[in-house]
Motif scaffolding. Structure first.
Motif, short mmCIF file in Angstrom:
data_model
loop_
_atom_site.label_atom_id
_atom_site.label_comp_id
_atom_site.label_asym_id
_atom_site.label_seq_id
_atom_site.Cartn_x
_atom_site.Cartn_y
_atom_site.Cartn_z
N VAL A 75 11.08 -21.95 -1.08
CA VAL A 75 11.94 -20.81 -1.41
C VAL A 75 12.13 -19.97 -0.15
O VAL A 75 11.18 -19.38 0.37
CB VAL A 75 11.33 -19.95 -2.53
N GLY A 76 13.36 -19.94 0.35
CA GLY A 76 13.65 -19.17 1.54
C GLY A 76 14.03 -17.75 1.24
O GLY A 76 13.56 -16.81 1.90
N SER A 77 14.88 -17.55 0.26
CA SER A 77 15.30 -16.20 -0.12
C SER A 77 15.58 -16.15 -1.62
O SER A 77 15.68 -17.19 -2.28
CB SER A 77 16.54 -15.77 0.66
N THR A 78 15.70 -14.94 -2.14
CA THR A 78 15.89 -14.77 -3.58
C THR A 78 17.03 -13.81 -3.89
O THR A 78 17.37 -12.93 -3.09
CB THR A 78 14.61 -14.22 -4.24
N LEU A 79 17.61 -14.01 -5.06
CA LEU A 79 18.49 -13.03 -5.69
C LEU A 79 17.67 -12.41 -6.80
O LEU A 79 17.33 -13.09 -7.78
CB LEU A 79 19.75 -13.69 -6.25
N VAL A 80 17.34 -11.14 -6.66
CA VAL A 80 16.49 -10.46 -7.63
C VAL A 80 17.36 -9.77 -8.68
O VAL A 80 18.39 -9.16 -8.35
CB VAL A 80 15.58 -9.43 -6.92
N ILE A 122 22.63 -23.19 -2.30
CA ILE A 122 22.70 -22.94 -0.86
C ILE A 122 21.36 -23.29 -0.20
O ILE A 122 20.31 -22.78 -0.59
CB ILE A 122 23.07 -21.47 -0.58
N ILE A 123 21.42 -24.18 0.78
CA ILE A 123 20.24 -24.58 1.54
C ILE A 123 20.47 -24.20 3.00
O ILE A 123 21.52 -24.49 3.57
CB ILE A 123 19.98 -26.10 1.45
N GLU A 124 19.49 -23.57 3.61
CA GLU A 124 19.58 -23.22 5.02
C GLU A 124 18.22 -23.42 5.66
O GLU A 124 17.20 -22.96 5.13
CB GLU A 124 20.03 -21.76 5.19
N ASP A 125 18.20 -24.12 6.80
CA ASP A 125 16.94 -24.45 7.49
C ASP A 125 15.97 -25.18 6.56
O ASP A 125 14.75 -24.99 6.64
CB ASP A 125 16.29 -23.18 8.05
N GLY A 126 16.52 -25.97 5.65
CA GLY A 126 15.69 -26.74 4.74
C GLY A 126 15.08 -25.94 3.61
O GLY A 126 14.28 -26.48 2.83
N LEU A 127 15.47 -24.68 3.48
CA LEU A 127 14.91 -23.81 2.45
C LEU A 127 15.99 -23.39 1.45
O LEU A 127 17.15 -23.21 1.82
CB LEU A 127 14.29 -22.56 3.08
N ARG A 128 15.59 -23.22 0.21
CA ARG A 128 16.51 -22.80 -0.83
C ARG A 128 16.78 -21.30 -0.72
O ARG A 128 15.85 -20.50 -0.58
CB ARG A 128 15.93 -23.12 -2.21
N GLN A 129 18.05 -20.95 -0.79
CA GLN A 129 18.45 -19.54 -0.65
C GLN A 129 18.96 -18.98 -1.98
O GLN A 129 19.52 -19.71 -2.79
CB GLN A 129 19.53 -19.41 0.43
N PHE A 130 18.76 -17.68 -2.17
CA PHE A 130 19.21 -16.97 -3.37
C PHE A 130 18.65 -17.58 -4.65
O PHE A 130 19.35 -17.73 -5.66
CB PHE A 130 20.75 -16.91 -3.44
N VAL A 131 17.38 -17.92 -4.63
CA VAL A 131 16.72 -18.41 -5.85
C VAL A 131 16.58 -17.24 -6.81
O VAL A 131 16.03 -16.18 -6.45
CB VAL A 131 15.34 -19.01 -5.53
N ARG A 176 11.21 -11.65 -0.32
CA ARG A 176 12.20 -12.69 -0.01
C ARG A 176 13.61 -12.30 -0.43
O ARG A 176 14.55 -13.09 -0.28
CB ARG A 176 11.82 -14.00 -0.72
N ALA A 177 13.79 -11.10 -0.97
CA ALA A 177 15.08 -10.71 -1.52
C ALA A 177 16.16 -10.62 -0.44
O ALA A 177 15.94 -10.03 0.62
CB ALA A 177 14.96 -9.37 -2.24
N LYS A 178 17.31 -11.21 -0.73
CA LYS A 178 18.49 -11.07 0.13
C LYS A 178 19.61 -10.33 -0.60
O LYS A 178 20.62 -9.97 0.00
CB LYS A 178 18.97 -12.44 0.59
N ALA A 179 19.43 -10.13 -1.91
CA ALA A 179 20.36 -9.34 -2.70
C ALA A 179 19.65 -8.96 -4.00
O ALA A 179 18.79 -9.71 -4.48
CB ALA A 179 21.64 -10.12 -3.01
N VAL A 180 20.01 -7.79 -4.53
CA VAL A 180 19.39 -7.31 -5.76
C VAL A 180 20.48 -6.83 -6.71
O VAL A 180 21.31 -5.99 -6.35
CB VAL A 180 18.39 -6.17 -5.49
N ALA A 181 20.48 -7.38 -7.91
CA ALA A 181 21.40 -6.95 -8.96
C ALA A 181 20.63 -6.08 -9.94
O ALA A 181 19.61 -6.50 -10.48
CB ALA A 181 22.00 -8.16 -9.68
N VAL A 182 21.11 -4.86 -10.15
CA VAL A 182 20.42 -3.90 -11.01
C VAL A 182 21.29 -3.62 -12.22
O VAL A 182 22.41 -3.10 -12.09
CB VAL A 182 20.12 -2.59 -10.27
N PHE A 183 20.78 -3.94 -13.40
CA PHE A 183 21.50 -3.73 -14.64
C PHE A 183 20.92 -2.51 -15.37
O PHE A 183 19.84 -2.03 -15.02
CB PHE A 183 21.40 -4.98 -15.52
N PRO A 184 21.61 -1.98 -16.37
CA PRO A 184 21.05 -0.84 -17.11
C PRO A 184 19.63 -1.13 -17.58
O PRO A 184 19.32 -2.24 -18.02
CB PRO A 184 22.02 -0.70 -18.29
#
Length: 291
Positions: free
Chosen positions: A76-81, A134-143, A205-213
């Motif tokens: 896991v390279g990065s995450t979408l939280v 999305i894979i970058e540098d062999g790591l999974r992105q936005f998991v 590892r967060a590269k983006a965060v979605a915040v819901f009510p």
């Protein structure tokens, strides 16, 4: 390689590994009052000892290390939280929630049911991002990563699962019974004792965060993230705030800026969103990705 050959191998370690030592301990031939006493247990296998108040710093370190090491091993390279309420129903459950509510709670039930659309948008965003693989540098992105619970969290994990992708759940031990939702990938399902360590892992590892009510928990996570970026402790990233009507009714952001306790520029730390498409468009623009 035989044991004899290993003795002469320059790459072979001289000390036995902890699991080997544990096996030696289990194989001890004698059972005596000394060997049966808790004091004789190997410290790392002594649960009672590990739970002592004095060992809190060690437990902190373990709770930091375990998810970090396992996520590294999982590539896991990065995450979408995804943050959000544990109470908002899915669109399929919304009508039933209102019908089963008492007269006293009917208004609250209707308010929650009106937010069911965000369950759908959380699902769509998680599925959309997961399908891109999305894979970058062999790591999974936005998991996709959620708190592992019901409602908005479930929607995120379900969206990833329906896309054939793995997703992460960061659960927390609570006094009342609770468990991870069934869509979290089992070997990426973690349980935390400390809220502080759980929140750290949300963002490491967060590269983006979605915040819901959401409620207190969502507020806590959202405002800590804003504070980290505002103070420069963390680099900026897309923060997608879903539900402008909800957020502006419960928090007067403009008033905070007008009062001078934050600057008006701080209101640019997040981006208003209503749909998964809007959220992904902002993420793609921020990281210069093809959509």
């Amino acid at each position: 390689m035989s044991d004899k050959d290993a003795e002469h191998d320059l790459s072979d370690r001289r000390f036995y590994r902890a699991n080997e030592e544990a096996e030696f301990s289990d194989a001890a031939p004698q059972s005596t009052p000394q060997t049966q006493h808790p004091a004789y247990r190997l410290a790392f296998r002594d649960t009672d000892f590990m739970l002592r108040d004095e060992l809190r710093p060690v437990r902190f370190q373990l709770e930091l290390l375990k998810p970090e090491m396992l996520l590294d091993e999982a590539g896991v390279g990065s995450t979408l939280v995804m943050y959000g309420s544990a109470r908002i129903p899915s669109t399929a459950e919304a009508e039933t929630l209102v019908e089963n509510a008492s007269e006293e709670s009917k208004g609250v039930a209707k308010n929650l049911a009106a937010k069911a659309k965000y369950y759908d948008e959380a699902y769509k965003l998680a599925r959309m991002v997961s399908e891109k693989s999305i894979i970058e540098d062999g790591l999974r992105q936005f998991v996709v990563t959620t708190g592992g619970g019901p409602s908005i969290m479930e929607a995120g994990n379900k969206g990833a699962s329906d896309a054939g992708a793995e997703s992460i759940g960061l659960n927390i031990v609570l006094p009342h019974e609770q468990a991870p939702n069934t869509f979290v990938t089992p070997y990426l399902s973690f349980q935390f004792h400390y809220f502080a360590l759980r929140k750290m892992h949300f963002l490491l590892r967060a590269k983006a965060v979605a915040v819901f009510p959401g409620g207190f928990g969502t507020f806590d996570e959202f405002f800590e993230l804003l504070t980290l970026i505002q103070t420069g402790k963390m680099k900026p990233m897309p923060i997608l705030l879903f539900g402008k009507d909800f957020w502006t009714r419960v928090i007067d952001f403009e008033a905070l800026a007008d009062e001078g306790t934050i600057s008006h520029a701080d209101l640019d730390l997040f981006r208003w969103c209503e749909t998964a498409d809007e959220a992904w468009a902002h993420i793609a623009e921020f990281y210069e990705l093809s959509r």
